[in-house]
Design a protein around this motif. Structure first.
Motif, PDB file in Angstrom:
ATOM      1  N   LEU A 275       7.766   8.340   9.825  1.00 46.35           N
ATOM      2  CA  LEU A 275       9.017   7.810   9.297  1.00 46.35           C
ATOM      3  C   LEU A 275       8.909   6.325   8.957  1.00 46.35           C
ATOM      4  N   ALA A 276       8.209   5.562   9.785  1.00 49.31           N
ATOM      5  CA  ALA A 276       8.080   4.127   9.528  1.00 49.31           C
ATOM      6  C   ALA A 276       7.346   3.869   8.215  1.00 49.31           C
ATOM      7  N   ASP A 277       6.262   4.618   7.975  1.00 50.17           N
ATOM      8  CA  ASP A 277       5.519   4.478   6.721  1.00 50.17           C
ATOM      9  C   ASP A 277       6.376   4.883   5.537  1.00 50.17           C
ATOM     10  N   LEU A 278       7.097   5.988   5.701  1.00 56.69           N
ATOM     11  CA  LEU A 278       7.932   6.510   4.620  1.00 56.69           C
ATOM     12  C   LEU A 278       9.009   5.502   4.223  1.00 56.69           C
ATOM     13  N   LEU A 279       9.710   4.977   5.201  1.00 59.62           N
ATOM     14  CA  LEU A 279      10.772   4.002   4.918  1.00 59.62           C
ATOM     15  C   LEU A 279      10.203   2.722   4.322  1.00 59.62           C
ATOM     16  N   ASP A 280       8.981   2.376   4.726  1.00 66.13           N
ATOM     17  CA  ASP A 280       8.343   1.166   4.235  1.00 66.13           C
ATOM     18  C   ASP A 280       8.168   1.207   2.717  1.00 66.13           C
TER      19      ASP A 280
ATOM     20  N   GLY B 195       1.907  10.537  -0.119  1.00 66.10           N
ATOM     21  CA  GLY B 195       1.737  10.906   1.273  1.00 66.10           C
ATOM     22  C   GLY B 195       2.990  10.609   2.082  1.00 66.10           C
ATOM     23  N   LEU B 196       3.203  11.368   3.124  1.00 66.67           N
ATOM     24  CA  LEU B 196       4.353  11.160   4.008  1.00 66.67           C
ATOM     25  C   LEU B 196       3.995  10.268   5.189  1.00 66.67           C
ATOM     26  N   GLY B 197       2.872   9.604   5.083  1.00 64.26           N
ATOM     27  CA  GLY B 197       2.409   8.654   6.083  1.00 64.26           C
ATOM     28  C   GLY B 197       1.056   8.131   5.660  1.00 64.26           C
TER      29      GLY B 197
ATOM     30  N   ILE C  18       0.847  -1.188   0.000  1.00 65.45           N
ATOM     31  CA  ILE C  18       0.000   0.000   0.000  1.00 65.45           C
ATOM     32  C   ILE C  18       0.888   1.245   0.000  1.00 65.45           C
ATOM     33  N   VAL C  19       0.700   2.085  -1.015  1.00 66.07           N
ATOM     34  CA  VAL C  19       1.386   3.382  -1.085  1.00 66.07           C
ATOM     35  C   VAL C  19       0.331   4.460  -0.855  1.00 66.07           C
ATOM     36  N   PRO C  20       0.513   5.316   0.146  1.00 66.21           N
ATOM     37  CA  PRO C  20      -0.493   6.348   0.428  1.00 66.21           C
ATOM     38  C   PRO C  20      -0.388   7.524  -0.539  1.00 66.21           C
ATOM     39  N   PHE C  21      -1.478   7.844  -1.200  1.00 71.68           N
ATOM     40  CA  PHE C  21      -1.540   9.032  -2.044  1.00 71.68           C
ATOM     41  C   PHE C  21      -2.407  10.065  -1.349  1.00 71.68           C
TER      42      PHE C  21
END
Length: 396
Positions: free
Chosen positions: A286-291, A273-275, A219-222
């Motif tokens: 940060l965890a979402d971003l690195l994921d 999105g940045l999360g 899942i990539v957040p837009f």
């Protein structure tokens, strides 16, 4: 206690699934688990509130069928539960000759989908919408607007009235399928059920992985950024004003939307999105971003859509660029008309090869079904999507 059924996810798809399940199986034991303190807080509560007619989808496709059925089911549910909604109609506006060509093709698709639609000339468009500019338009009179959070609340009430339990504020930390049951765990509590349905939205891939499933997508957040118009301009349009979709672009584009509370919004754009659940532009998870940065498919999809990605980012950072997109349809808008409004975040499933998943994606075992992707317009289509899920699990 061994429940008959457990549903994870208190968005509209999870709620509709639990509601239809308990309606199909009166007297069954059911528990729905949601990590937030209220229902419908993420994708459901941050969308544009439109009851779509299904004009965009290929004739005979599952998305076209579900949207058409869902629009009527949503209206019927709102009527039965005294939820305000309005059938205001949608205008898809062509602003150049290329879009006029696409508009004619879209008209033929609408006819094939048995959707009532009317072609308007530039003069007819100006007569219906004096503040909207275009060479022509398609009018879809059956499109409506509603507050989907109220729909979620009513679905939750139905579930509880029919004997189901809803557990809020509880994050799932473990899912284990063994023998005759699936065990769902959280901090200090667990539930056992014969069947589990997971409608995790923005967290759907993580919940699938938590359950031990081997998935190939992420899942990539837009992030979709909106603005609200001043109250003095709430009457600037009478219909929803949408663009003619460009098949080369992954998302629909900026439009003007009347909301059920009487306000008008413009948007959304579509930027990374940045999360997954960070609605503030300045907030970073940060965890979402690195994921997603570590996922090869993310970089491939950015490369494949680099032109639109650069344009969307530019308009996000530069308000006059965003305004220019709005003024394609509504030239009287000024920079001061774009007032702050909360963003939305779309859970976009992306494959390892960089392709975006635009269809339904399910992962299933003997006792579990995970809804890994429920594409737009999932809110409109939630009730028939729920029936599809139950049919897949042979729950009749």
């Amino acid at each position: 206690m061994l429940y008959d059924y457990c549903v994870i996810g208190g968005g509209i798809v999870g709620l509709a699934t639990a509601m239809r399940l308990i309606e199909r199986r009166p007297g069954c034991s059911l528990v729905l688990i949601e990590k937030e303190s209220a229902l419908g807080l993420h994708q459901t509560g941050h969308n544009s509130g439109v009851i779509h007619a299904g004009i965009y989808y290929p004739p005979g496709s599952l998305k076209a069928e579900l949207c058409r059925k869902g629009a009527q089911a949503t209206k019927d549910f709102c009527t039965a539960n005294s939820i305000p909604f309005e059938i205001c109609g949608k205008l898809l506006v062509a602003t150049n000759p290329r879009e006029m060509t696409r508009m004619h093709a879209l008209f033929e698709r609408s006819v094939a989908n048995n959707i009532e639609v009317e072609r308007l000339s530039a003069d007819e468009l100006a007569e219906r919408e004096p503040n909207v500019a275009g060479l022509g338009a398609l009018l879809v009179p059956s499109t409506g607007i509603v507050d989907y959070r109220k729909v979620c609340q009513a679905m939750g009430g139905t579930i509880e009235r029919l004997g189901g339990a809803i557990v809020l504020g509880t994050k799932v930390t473990g899912i284990a399928e063994a023998g005759a049951a699936v065990t769902v765990s959280s901090a200090g509590q667990s539930w056992r059920a014969q069947k589990l349905i997971v409608c995790g939205g923005l967290q759907s891939d993580r919940l699938a992985t938590l359950a031990g499933l081997s998935i190939k997508h992420r899942i990539v957040p837009f992030r979709g950024e909106y603005y609200r118009l001043p109250a003095a301009k709430n009457d600037i349009v009478r219909h929803l004003i949408y663009p003619i979709p460009d098949p080369e672009l992954p998302f629909l584009g900026i439009h003007l939307t009347r909301m059920i509370d009487g306000s008008v919004t413009v948007g959304p754009n579509a930027v990374i999105g940045l999360g997954r659940e960070t609605y503030s532009k300045l907030k970073v998870n940060l965890a979402d971003l690195l994921d997603y940065l570590a996922f090869p498919g993310f970089w491939k999809t950015v490369l494949q859509n680099r032109g639109s990605a650069v344009s969307e980012l530019r308009n996000s950072l530069w308000k006059p660029g965003y305004l220019a997109q709005c003024r394609k349809y509504c030239p009287s808008l000024e920079i001061g008309d774009l007032l702050p409004y909360e963003a939305g975040i779309r859970a976009q499933a992306v494959n390892r090869d960089g392709t975006m998943v635009h269809d339904f994606l399910f992962e299933q075992t003997e006792r579990m079904l995970h809804v890994c992707n429920a594409p737009s317009p999932a809110a409109t289509s939630a009730i028939p999507i729920a029936d599809q899920i139950l049919d897949r699990m042979a729950i009749v």
